[in-house]
Design a protein around this motif. Sequence first.
Motif, PDB file in Angstrom:
ATOM      1  N   ARG A   1     -10.179   1.428  -4.612  1.00 60.16           N
ATOM      2  CA  ARG A   1     -11.514   0.844  -4.696  1.00 60.16           C
ATOM      3  C   ARG A   1     -12.095   0.535  -3.321  1.00 60.16           C
ATOM      4  O   ARG A   1     -13.326   0.507  -3.148  1.00 60.16           O
ATOM      5  CB  ARG A   1     -11.494  -0.413  -5.555  1.00 60.16           C
ATOM      6  CG  ARG A   1     -10.673  -1.566  -4.979  1.00 60.16           C
ATOM      7  CD  ARG A   1     -10.808  -2.816  -5.833  1.00 60.16           C
ATOM      8  NE  ARG A   1     -10.273  -2.593  -7.155  1.00 60.16           N
ATOM      9  CZ  ARG A   1      -9.011  -2.842  -7.485  1.00 60.16           C
ATOM     10  NH1 ARG A   1      -8.151  -3.289  -6.566  1.00 60.16           N
ATOM     11  NH2 ARG A   1      -8.588  -2.643  -8.700  1.00 60.16           N
ATOM     12  N   ASN A   2     -11.237   0.314  -2.330  1.00 59.82           N
ATOM     13  CA  ASN A   2     -11.728   0.005  -0.986  1.00 59.82           C
ATOM     14  C   ASN A   2     -12.285   1.233  -0.273  1.00 59.82           C
ATOM     15  O   ASN A   2     -12.919   1.107   0.773  1.00 59.82           O
ATOM     16  CB  ASN A   2     -10.600  -0.597  -0.147  1.00 59.82           C
ATOM     17  CG  ASN A   2     -10.076  -1.899  -0.715  1.00 59.82           C
ATOM     18  OD1 ASN A   2     -10.825  -2.670  -1.306  1.00 59.82           O
ATOM     19  ND2 ASN A   2      -8.783  -2.143  -0.551  1.00 59.82           N
ATOM     20  N   HIS A   3     -12.029   2.426  -0.809  1.00 63.95           N
ATOM     21  CA  HIS A   3     -12.482   3.655  -0.168  1.00 63.95           C
ATOM     22  C   HIS A   3     -13.810   4.157  -0.726  1.00 63.95           C
ATOM     23  O   HIS A   3     -14.438   5.027  -0.116  1.00 63.95           O
ATOM     24  CB  HIS A   3     -11.418   4.750  -0.347  1.00 63.95           C
ATOM     25  CG  HIS A   3     -10.149   4.484   0.382  1.00 63.95           C
ATOM     26  ND1 HIS A   3      -9.808   5.105   1.566  1.00 63.95           N
ATOM     27  CD2 HIS A   3      -9.119   3.641   0.115  1.00 63.95           C
ATOM     28  CE1 HIS A   3      -8.638   4.670   1.986  1.00 63.95           C
ATOM     29  NE2 HIS A   3      -8.193   3.780   1.122  1.00 63.95           N
TER      30      HIS A   3
ATOM     31  N   PRO B   1      -4.958   7.664  -1.541  1.00 62.70           N
ATOM     32  CA  PRO B   1      -4.490   6.272  -1.557  1.00 62.70           C
ATOM     33  C   PRO B   1      -4.048   5.855  -2.947  1.00 62.70           C
ATOM     34  O   PRO B   1      -4.505   6.401  -3.960  1.00 62.70           O
ATOM     35  CB  PRO B   1      -5.727   5.487  -1.103  1.00 62.70           C
ATOM     36  CG  PRO B   1      -6.881   6.325  -1.558  1.00 62.70           C
ATOM     37  CD  PRO B   1      -6.419   7.752  -1.409  1.00 62.70           C
TER      38      PRO B   1
ATOM     39  N   SER C   1       0.850  -1.195   0.000  1.00 60.94           N
ATOM     40  CA  SER C   1       0.000   0.000   0.000  1.00 60.94           C
ATOM     41  C   SER C   1       0.879   1.235   0.000  1.00 60.94           C
ATOM     42  O   SER C   1       2.033   1.197   0.422  1.00 60.94           O
ATOM     43  CB  SER C   1      -0.929   0.015   1.222  1.00 60.94           C
ATOM     44  OG  SER C   1      -0.174   0.138   2.425  1.00 60.94           O
ATOM     45  N   GLU C   2       0.319   2.329  -0.486  1.00 63.96           N
ATOM     46  CA  GLU C   2       0.999   3.621  -0.453  1.00 63.96           C
ATOM     47  C   GLU C   2      -0.060   4.713  -0.497  1.00 63.96           C
ATOM     48  O   GLU C   2      -1.167   4.510  -1.002  1.00 63.96           O
ATOM     49  CB  GLU C   2       1.970   3.775  -1.629  1.00 63.96           C
ATOM     50  CG  GLU C   2       1.316   3.724  -2.991  1.00 63.96           C
ATOM     51  CD  GLU C   2       2.316   3.921  -4.130  1.00 63.96           C
ATOM     52  OE1 GLU C   2       3.387   4.504  -3.896  1.00 63.96           O
ATOM     53  OE2 GLU C   2       2.009   3.491  -5.263  1.00 63.96           O
ATOM     54  N   HIS C   3       0.256   5.853   0.068  1.00 64.74           N
ATOM     55  CA  HIS C   3      -0.614   7.007  -0.074  1.00 64.74           C
ATOM     56  C   HIS C   3       0.162   8.287   0.176  1.00 64.74           C
ATOM     57  O   HIS C   3       1.233   8.274   0.787  1.00 64.74           O
ATOM     58  CB  HIS C   3      -1.844   6.928   0.847  1.00 64.74           C
ATOM     59  CG  HIS C   3      -1.549   7.043   2.306  1.00 64.74           C
ATOM     60  ND1 HIS C   3      -1.197   5.981   3.106  1.00 64.74           N
ATOM     61  CD2 HIS C   3      -1.579   8.120   3.132  1.00 64.74           C
ATOM     62  CE1 HIS C   3      -1.028   6.380   4.338  1.00 64.74           C
ATOM     63  NE2 HIS C   3      -1.239   7.690   4.391  1.00 64.74           N
TER      64      HIS C   3
ATOM     65  N   ARG D   1      -4.164   0.623  -5.967  1.00 63.90           N
ATOM     66  CA  ARG D   1      -4.524  -0.684  -5.414  1.00 63.90           C
ATOM     67  C   ARG D   1      -5.554  -0.567  -4.300  1.00 63.90           C
ATOM     68  O   ARG D   1      -6.409  -1.433  -4.123  1.00 63.90           O
ATOM     69  CB  ARG D   1      -3.286  -1.388  -4.857  1.00 63.90           C
ATOM     70  CG  ARG D   1      -2.361  -1.998  -5.878  1.00 63.90           C
ATOM     71  CD  ARG D   1      -1.311  -2.833  -5.149  1.00 63.90           C
ATOM     72  NE  ARG D   1      -0.346  -3.442  -6.054  1.00 63.90           N
ATOM     73  CZ  ARG D   1       0.603  -4.283  -5.648  1.00 63.90           C
ATOM     74  NH1 ARG D   1       0.711  -4.583  -4.361  1.00 63.90           N
ATOM     75  NH2 ARG D   1       1.460  -4.782  -6.517  1.00 63.90           N
ATOM     76  N   GLN D   2      -5.458   0.503  -3.518  1.00 65.35           N
ATOM     77  CA  GLN D   2      -6.344   0.663  -2.363  1.00 65.35           C
ATOM     78  C   GLN D   2      -7.573   1.511  -2.663  1.00 65.35           C
ATOM     79  O   GLN D   2      -8.515   1.552  -1.879  1.00 65.35           O
ATOM     80  CB  GLN D   2      -5.589   1.303  -1.194  1.00 65.35           C
ATOM     81  CG  GLN D   2      -4.408   0.493  -0.682  1.00 65.35           C
ATOM     82  CD  GLN D   2      -3.178   0.653  -1.556  1.00 65.35           C
ATOM     83  OE1 GLN D   2      -2.772   1.758  -1.868  1.00 65.35           O
ATOM     84  NE2 GLN D   2      -2.588  -0.460  -1.958  1.00 65.35           N
TER      85      GLN D   2
END
Length: 234
Positions: free
Chosen positions: A164-166, A158, A142-144, A161-162
Amino acid sequence: MTTAQRLDLVAPSGARVALTLPGDAPVSGVAAAVRFAGGSHGTGFQIGSRGYHDFACTHVAPAAARDRFTVHGREVVVAEAHDGQSSIATLIGEYHELMTVYAGPAPKRERVVALFSSLRVTDRVEGMTAVPRGATLLDTMSEHLIVTVRHFGSISIPGPRQARNHIPAHAGARTTHGEVWKIALPESNRLSAHTFVLGCAAGVAEIQFADTAERGEQERFDWLDGIDVAWSAG
């Protein structure tokens, strides 16, 4: 807001992020975070501008230096909190610093050297990248990026990769560049106690308004409406 500014940012992976901000409010800070994992091993890092380590040791968790050495030609500083409950190790770049946090007293030098040696770090004015070396079998999980705008608030962006989860499953309210969702934080009805999730065509951001009277509520909503985020490959 008729004016706009564009920030061209570099994520830890080397990907590029174009952030459009309405108005001319100054950006007071840019930072990043990245987490690597492989097998049962996982480690997180934060990236900030020069002085990041000293700020953390002075204002976040008061700490004193315990060791200094070099890894791949760059200085690494290890500091231990005065209460012994945590310690930090930071690689000092030309323009930015790469920091990781340990629980408890300062670790042995060999452990810190091995950790920073596992990364390929490149530091330029526009940003620092940190990616695992091939032989480590580590992957970027992960990265942001975090951008702070004076009197408006913070923008957390974000990685793809991350992202869509938000995004909530239901439709949000329309904005100039996408849609937005308002999510209440516990135990408060203040505007600053809400997170606003902004979905754009090529990126997602979470906006937390500053708890300040310098900008009115409508002015802050107008500012949010004009934000655009776009990720692209490095």
